[in-house]
Design a protein around this motif. Structure first.
Motif: not given
Length: 63
Positions: A22-35
């Protein structure tokens, strides 16, 4: 001298063959880590058989 701390995140593929991600889930996690100041520095596939079933993502940030 700069010092760093490291964190890992496991991304799992789901389902039977072919596994899906689920690319959307991975992208969400990556953005949270970046923040939080984490930078992705490596991705290591973990394989069982011929296909990777999960990836270990390695992050770092300056202390």
């Amino acid at each position: 001298m700069k010092t760093f701390e490291y964190k890992t995140l496991v991304v799992k593929f789901k389902g039977a063959f072919p596994p899906t991600l689920k690319v959307e889930e991975v992208e969400k996690s990556l953005n949270e880590m970046g923040e939080q100041g984490w930078e992705l520095v490596s991705s290591i596939p973990k394989q069982i058989g011929a296909s990777p079933i999960e990836h270990v993502l390695i992050f770092k940030r300056e202390k």
